[in-house]
Motif scaffolding. Sequence first.
Motif, PDB file in Angstrom:
ATOM      1  N   TYR A 110      -3.184   8.983   4.903  1.00  0.00           N
ATOM      2  CA  TYR A 110      -4.018   8.776   3.722  1.00  0.00           C
ATOM      3  C   TYR A 110      -4.828   7.501   3.926  1.00  0.00           C
ATOM      4  O   TYR A 110      -4.268   6.433   4.145  1.00  0.00           O
ATOM      5  CB  TYR A 110      -3.151   8.667   2.457  1.00  0.00           C
ATOM      6  N   LEU A 111      -6.134   7.658   3.848  1.00  0.00           N
ATOM      7  CA  LEU A 111      -7.032   6.509   3.976  1.00  0.00           C
ATOM      8  C   LEU A 111      -7.637   6.271   2.609  1.00  0.00           C
ATOM      9  O   LEU A 111      -7.978   7.213   1.893  1.00  0.00           O
ATOM     10  CB  LEU A 111      -8.116   6.809   5.018  1.00  0.00           C
ATOM     11  N   TRP A 112      -7.767   5.018   2.261  1.00  0.00           N
ATOM     12  CA  TRP A 112      -8.203   4.715   0.904  1.00  0.00           C
ATOM     13  C   TRP A 112      -9.675   4.333   0.885  1.00  0.00           C
ATOM     14  O   TRP A 112     -10.206   3.806   1.872  1.00  0.00           O
ATOM     15  CB  TRP A 112      -7.330   3.652   0.235  1.00  0.00           C
ATOM     16  N   GLY A 113     -10.311   4.640  -0.228  1.00  0.00           N
ATOM     17  CA  GLY A 113     -11.738   4.355  -0.334  1.00  0.00           C
ATOM     18  C   GLY A 113     -12.249   4.814  -1.675  1.00  0.00           C
ATOM     19  O   GLY A 113     -11.508   4.884  -2.646  1.00  0.00           O
ATOM     20  N   SER A 114     -13.543   5.156  -1.693  1.00  0.00           N
ATOM     21  CA  SER A 114     -14.137   5.530  -2.975  1.00  0.00           C
ATOM     22  C   SER A 114     -14.947   6.807  -2.815  1.00  0.00           C
ATOM     23  O   SER A 114     -15.368   7.163  -1.711  1.00  0.00           O
ATOM     24  CB  SER A 114     -15.019   4.400  -3.500  1.00  0.00           C
ATOM     25  N   LEU A 115     -15.145   7.458  -3.943  1.00  0.00           N
ATOM     26  CA  LEU A 115     -15.925   8.709  -3.954  1.00  0.00           C
ATOM     27  C   LEU A 115     -17.232   8.478  -4.674  1.00  0.00           C
ATOM     28  O   LEU A 115     -17.256   7.858  -5.740  1.00  0.00           O
ATOM     29  CB  LEU A 115     -15.167   9.786  -4.723  1.00  0.00           C
ATOM     30  N   VAL A 135       0.846  -1.200   0.000  1.00  0.00           N
ATOM     31  CA  VAL A 135       0.000   0.000   0.000  1.00  0.00           C
ATOM     32  C   VAL A 135       0.879   1.247   0.000  1.00  0.00           C
ATOM     33  O   VAL A 135       0.626   2.210  -0.728  1.00  0.00           O
ATOM     34  CB  VAL A 135      -0.955   0.009   1.206  1.00  0.00           C
ATOM     35  N   SER A 136       1.954   1.190   0.764  1.00  0.00           N
ATOM     36  CA  SER A 136       2.860   2.341   0.850  1.00  0.00           C
ATOM     37  C   SER A 136       3.449   2.659  -0.523  1.00  0.00           C
ATOM     38  O   SER A 136       3.596   3.827  -0.890  1.00  0.00           O
ATOM     39  CB  SER A 136       3.996   2.044   1.818  1.00  0.00           C
ATOM     40  N   ALA A 137       3.778   1.609  -1.270  1.00  0.00           N
ATOM     41  CA  ALA A 137       4.398   1.817  -2.586  1.00  0.00           C
ATOM     42  C   ALA A 137       3.418   2.530  -3.526  1.00  0.00           C
ATOM     43  O   ALA A 137       3.775   3.508  -4.192  1.00  0.00           O
ATOM     44  CB  ALA A 137       4.825   0.475  -3.167  1.00  0.00           C
ATOM     45  N   HIS A 167      -6.580  -0.652   7.566  1.00  0.00           N
ATOM     46  CA  HIS A 167      -5.823   0.334   6.784  1.00  0.00           C
ATOM     47  C   HIS A 167      -4.341   0.245   7.123  1.00  0.00           C
ATOM     48  O   HIS A 167      -3.649   1.249   7.246  1.00  0.00           O
ATOM     49  CB  HIS A 167      -6.408   1.742   6.973  1.00  0.00           C
ATOM     50  N   SER A 168      -3.886  -0.988   7.273  1.00  0.00           N
ATOM     51  CA  SER A 168      -2.455  -1.226   7.481  1.00  0.00           C
ATOM     52  C   SER A 168      -1.760  -1.184   6.122  1.00  0.00           C
ATOM     53  O   SER A 168      -2.323  -1.616   5.116  1.00  0.00           O
ATOM     54  CB  SER A 168      -2.278  -2.604   8.124  1.00  0.00           C
ATOM     55  N   SER A 169      -0.506  -0.694   6.122  1.00  0.00           N
ATOM     56  CA  SER A 169       0.195  -0.572   4.840  1.00  0.00           C
ATOM     57  C   SER A 169       0.575  -1.937   4.263  1.00  0.00           C
ATOM     58  O   SER A 169       0.966  -2.030   3.108  1.00  0.00           O
ATOM     59  CB  SER A 169       1.438   0.296   5.002  1.00  0.00           C
TER      60      SER A 169
END
Length: 411
Positions: free
Chosen positions: A350-355, A304-306, A371-373
């Motif tokens: 930064y948290l990932w998700g959708s809009l 995720v970090s990459a 939300h672990s990398s």
Amino acid sequence: MPNSPMISAQEAEAIALRITPPLTDTESIASVAALGRVLAEPVRSCLDFPHWDNSAMDGYAVRQADLAQGPTELQVIETIPAGVAPQQTLGPGQAARIFTGAMMPPGADAIAIQEDTEPAGPDRVKVLSQPAVGEFVRAKGMFCRSGDQILPAGLAIGPAELAVLAAAQCDRVAVVRRPRVAVFSTGDELGTIDQPLQPGQIVDSNQYALIAFLQQMGVEPITLGVVRDDRAALKAAVEQAIDQADLVLSTGGVSVGDYDYVDAVLAELGGEIHVKSVAVRPGKPLTLATFGPKVYVGLPGNPVSALVGCWRFVAPMLRKLSGRSGPHGVQWLTARSAQDLQGAGRRETYLWGSLQIIEGQLVFSQAKGSHSSGNLINLAGTTALAKVPQGTSEIAAHSEIQVLLLGGAVG
Ligand SMILES: Nc1nc2c(c(=O)[nH]1)N[C@H]1C(S)=C(S)[C@@H](COP(=O)(O)OP(=O)(O)OC[C@H]3O[C@@H](n4cnc5c(N)ncnc54)[C@H](O)[C@@H]3O)O[C@H]1N2
Ligand code: MOO
Ligand SMILES: [Mg+2]
């Protein structure tokens, strides 16, 4: 070993852009093959747009002054389809049947649209209302004159730009050469997509992620595969990559572990290291280095970090490298969060998700799960990152937040 001082994400982005020089080599290519390429020079039109006075509607070309007295019958002297030159000049009391895109006949100064007319016998038409002078006429040169700039340098060519180039009969364009970007993964634990994993192995998913990211950015990468956690092997790989590419992306080996050799190898090869650690989560270990005009980005190994590092820092660098005009930095949008968001306090998170667009408002929904990398799995379906600023540990649901919309070349 103590941690390197962390710089802010904003500082890191500014440094990333400062050390990335825009490519200046240009090449002339066929316009038809120019989708996604960046214009190296402004394009000027060698034609007027429109090229002829022509009708914007189906109807009758008229002399507007003939129609001042209310509904008036006119003699129809010819029919002018699109692509046919008019043969006659309109005199008083005369009209020409005309269709959209057809050339205006000499003597006419307006179009009476078909809906404002009635048939009045053979070769006659009754015009019911008076158009204004120039009404529904697309006058020669009204959109652009020969010699005007129609496309600026630094613009990426998309469907609209291709249409403009075609309309202006520019069959070749000067574009910036394609960026050369090399990608490799580091790690002894890396296996492949198609072989059974041995104890301790993990699939080299970063290579898939980075190649896809680059392709979405319009870059065809030079893929150098996996480099073992061996200092000599890494040194050889870095040398090769720097030699072949304008920008190098590697993953892994940038933290403080015994086998994290990237920074040491870069220094040994004479690279200038500008950034080692950024106050972001995920993606804290991030190495930015230069070898003259060549740029090296050492992304963290955690999957995720990459990718987050690509979206947050590499995308702006590629926009600048490719010769596009700015702004190159990421553009934050304002949205509302559907849930409470947790930040990491010391690091911009930064948290990932959708809009989604709900009642005209952008709403961010955080991906479910960890939300672990290291958790790559719930990254699937990500279309946006939400930012929790440095120093903020929680944002309440429905608050205004900043989001980064992810996508291709435009994002
Ligand atoms: N003592 C400390 N340890 C770590 C720190 C720290 O500050 N102090 N930072 C952590 C953070 S944050 C991150 S992010 C990682 C970065 O690690 P590296 O860049 O050195 O990467 P590796 O150690 O090589 O691997 C980390 C992790 O990612 C997996 N990995 C690596 N490459 C790939 C790949 N191509 N595809 C899929 N997964 C990959 C690897 O197996 C590891 O699990 O360091 C923390 N440690
Ligand atoms: O910064 Mo690391 O990317 O949080 O796991
Ligand atoms: Mg490591």
